[in-house]
Design a protein around this motif. Structure first.
Motif, PDB file in Angstrom:
ATOM      1  N   VAL A 192     -55.204  -2.718 -29.292  1.00 34.62           N
ATOM      2  CA  VAL A 192     -56.596  -2.977 -28.910  1.00 34.62           C
ATOM      3  C   VAL A 192     -57.007  -4.292 -29.563  1.00 34.62           C
ATOM      4  O   VAL A 192     -56.920  -4.438 -30.785  1.00 34.62           O
ATOM      5  CB  VAL A 192     -57.533  -1.843 -29.358  1.00 34.62           C
ATOM      6  CG1 VAL A 192     -58.972  -2.147 -28.931  1.00 34.62           C
ATOM      7  CG2 VAL A 192     -57.080  -0.504 -28.776  1.00 34.62           C
ATOM      8  N   SER A 227     -54.738  -9.438 -22.078  1.00 36.50           N
ATOM      9  CA  SER A 227     -54.630  -8.399 -21.058  1.00 36.50           C
ATOM     10  C   SER A 227     -53.289  -8.467 -20.341  1.00 36.50           C
ATOM     11  O   SER A 227     -52.655  -7.441 -20.078  1.00 36.50           O
ATOM     12  CB  SER A 227     -55.772  -8.538 -20.050  1.00 36.50           C
ATOM     13  OG  SER A 227     -55.607  -7.625 -18.982  1.00 36.50           O
ATOM     14  N   LYS A 232     -55.397  -3.582 -24.490  1.00 34.76           N
ATOM     15  CA  LYS A 232     -56.761  -3.253 -24.080  1.00 34.76           C
ATOM     16  C   LYS A 232     -57.655  -4.248 -24.800  1.00 34.76           C
ATOM     17  O   LYS A 232     -57.574  -4.398 -26.027  1.00 34.76           O
ATOM     18  CB  LYS A 232     -57.136  -1.828 -24.482  1.00 34.76           C
ATOM     19  CG  LYS A 232     -58.600  -1.505 -24.155  1.00 34.76           C
ATOM     20  CD  LYS A 232     -59.028  -0.150 -24.699  1.00 34.76           C
ATOM     21  CE  LYS A 232     -60.519   0.073 -24.450  1.00 34.76           C
ATOM     22  NZ  LYS A 232     -60.986   1.359 -25.033  1.00 34.76           N
ATOM     23  N   ASN A 248     -58.395  -4.308 -17.603  1.00 37.45           N
ATOM     24  CA  ASN A 248     -58.047  -4.088 -19.011  1.00 37.45           C
ATOM     25  C   ASN A 248     -58.995  -4.783 -19.981  1.00 37.45           C
ATOM     26  O   ASN A 248     -58.807  -4.703 -21.192  1.00 37.45           O
ATOM     27  CB  ASN A 248     -56.616  -4.570 -19.283  1.00 37.45           C
ATOM     28  CG  ASN A 248     -55.575  -3.729 -18.579  1.00 37.45           C
ATOM     29  OD1 ASN A 248     -55.742  -2.523 -18.453  1.00 37.45           O
ATOM     30  ND2 ASN A 248     -54.523  -4.363 -18.094  1.00 37.45           N
ATOM     31  N   GLU A 250     -62.825  -5.124 -21.271  1.00 36.83           N
ATOM     32  CA  GLU A 250     -64.152  -4.490 -21.331  1.00 36.83           C
ATOM     33  C   GLU A 250     -65.133  -5.540 -21.853  1.00 36.83           C
ATOM     34  O   GLU A 250     -65.100  -5.902 -23.025  1.00 36.83           O
ATOM     35  CB  GLU A 250     -64.066  -3.288 -22.275  1.00 36.83           C
ATOM     36  CG  GLU A 250     -65.294  -2.423 -22.370  1.00 36.83           C
ATOM     37  CD  GLU A 250     -65.071  -1.260 -23.327  1.00 36.83           C
ATOM     38  OE1 GLU A 250     -65.920  -1.077 -24.233  1.00 36.83           O
ATOM     39  OE2 GLU A 250     -64.051  -0.555 -23.189  1.00 36.83           O
TER      40      GLU A 250
END
Length: 401
Positions: A192, A227, A232, A248, A250
């Motif tokens: 992440v 991505s 993520k 992918n 946000e």
């Protein structure tokens, strides 16, 4: 890896080679892919919606509106796909694609696509070797599209030469190989990554603010590259004209430094890598006027107070995160960057200087140096997309240590 679970959007244009698409759809579906087909109006002269939908197990669209008046959203079709395949791609459709002549559903969908695009041209041999076709194929490749070359053989005209659409097996293998190579390149899969981007705006009154010239391009390029590598991505951006359409990524939009700080720490405990590329305003007005400040006096005095230091706070609260900072300097560049690396408890810092032509705010290019506590690496002037690759390559090299 197979293509199982992948979403493949096939666009059929009006060429005799369209009959081969039946075999291709059947192969994709058999291998577990999800296939959606769209067609130009002329394609219906060669294949039927019924035969295509039977094989794809989905309705086939040829127009913006279905017979019942339902809008077939080209945007939704484009964003749904993992890849888009235009096959057969006639000279007419190819020309429309590269020159933006958007007069049907296929071209509108293509122009909304953010996914990789594959083109399988099919036409008579004289058309295929014509300078305009060669130029259009070169343009398509310059856009980043993959052209699956036409093959030689007997053509519909009776002539023999290059122009036959590649066989379904060749097209299938090309797309499957693409997904395999993409899987191999997923170096950040399972990670992440939090990225801050753009400026912050600190309000003076309802219509004015203190800000800077940051465009957000560097942060958005980093988000797209992370991505692609399977991460993520949580992208927190100040006001910017940049856009991103990636399932992918946000995207969270904020305005002020305090809003960015709050948003960062909504996610900070859950991230593996933090990249602070935003140009956060150091100061903000102590008081924000409720009404527009009128131009009454010759001078206007503002009292400013320090904004929270987001990057320093990230460093102080770091537990497992790999933390990357940015430094934009105009003097004593390396000394200041190294000082920031230490003071803010960073794992690495990216330095760029406004004294380097082509670097810094608003440009599409950047020239950087990267520092850790023990290493220094310099890079040439490159596009920000390429700089993003350099930065993430360096991050990955540090994570492997």
């Amino acid at each position: 890896m197979s293509i199982s679970g992948k979403k493949i959007l096939i666009a059929i244009s009006g060429g005799i080679a369209a009959y081969k698409i039946h075999f291709l759809i059947r192969d994709f579906v058999k291998k577990g892919a999800e296939v959606q087909v769209i067609m130009t109006p002329d394609a219906e002269q060669f294949v039927t919606k019924l035969s295509i939908s039977t094989l794809s197990k989905k309705p086939v669209y040829t127009d913006f509106y279905s017979d019942n008046g339902t809008w077939n959203s080209h945007v939704e079709l484009a964003l749904w796909a993992d890849v888009m395949l235009v096959a057969p791609c006639t000279a007419n459709t190819l020309s429309k694609m590269v020159h933006g002549m958007c007069d049907n559903l296929v071209i509108a969908t293509y122009m909304s696509a953010k996914c990789p695009v594959f083109i399988a041209p099919a036409m008579d041999l004289d058309m295929y070797v014509h300078p305009s076709t060669r130029k259009n194929l070169e343009m398509a490749e310059s856009f980043g599209h993959v052209v699956i070359p036409a093959e030689s053989g007997e053509l519909a005209s009776g002539l023999i030469g290059q122009g036959r659409m590649a066989e379904p097996e060749t097209i299938s293998n090309t797309i499957e190989n693409f997904f395999n190579s993409q899987q191999e390149a997923q170096t950040l899969r399972g990670k992440v990554v939090l990225i801050t981007a753009g400026p912050t705006y600190e309000a003076l009154d309802p219509v004015r603010f203190i800000g800077n010239h940051s465009s957000g391009k560097m942060g958005f390029s980093l988000a797209e590259e992370a991505s692609k590598r399977g991460a993520k991505v949580i992208l927190i951006s100040g006001p910017t004209a940049q856009t991103i359409n990636d399932k992918n990524v946000e995207l969270h939009k904020i305005t002020s430094a305090k809003e960015m700080l709050a948003k960062v720490f909504e996610f900070y405990d859950t991230i593996d890598i933090g990249i602070a590329s935003a140009a956060v305003a150091d100061y903000a007005p102590k008081e924000v006027a409720k009404e527009k400040i009128k131009k009454n006096d010759e001078n206007l005095t503002l009292e400013l107070v320090k904004n929270p230091d987001i990057l320093k706070t990230m460093g102080e609260k770091k537990t497992h995160q790999f933390l990357v900072g940015f430094a934009l300097e105009t003097q004593n560049e390396e000394e200041n960057a190294k000082g920031k690396l230490e003071k803010k408890n960073l794992d690495m810092i990216v330095l760029n200087s406004l004294r380097d032509e082509g670097a810094g705010f608003k440009n599409d290019t950047n020239k950087i140096k990267i520092f850790t506590r023990t290493e220094k690496k310099e890079f040439d002037l490159k596009s920000k997309d390429e700089v993003a690759k350099d930065i993430l390559n360096f991050v990955e090299s540090q994570l492997l240590k």
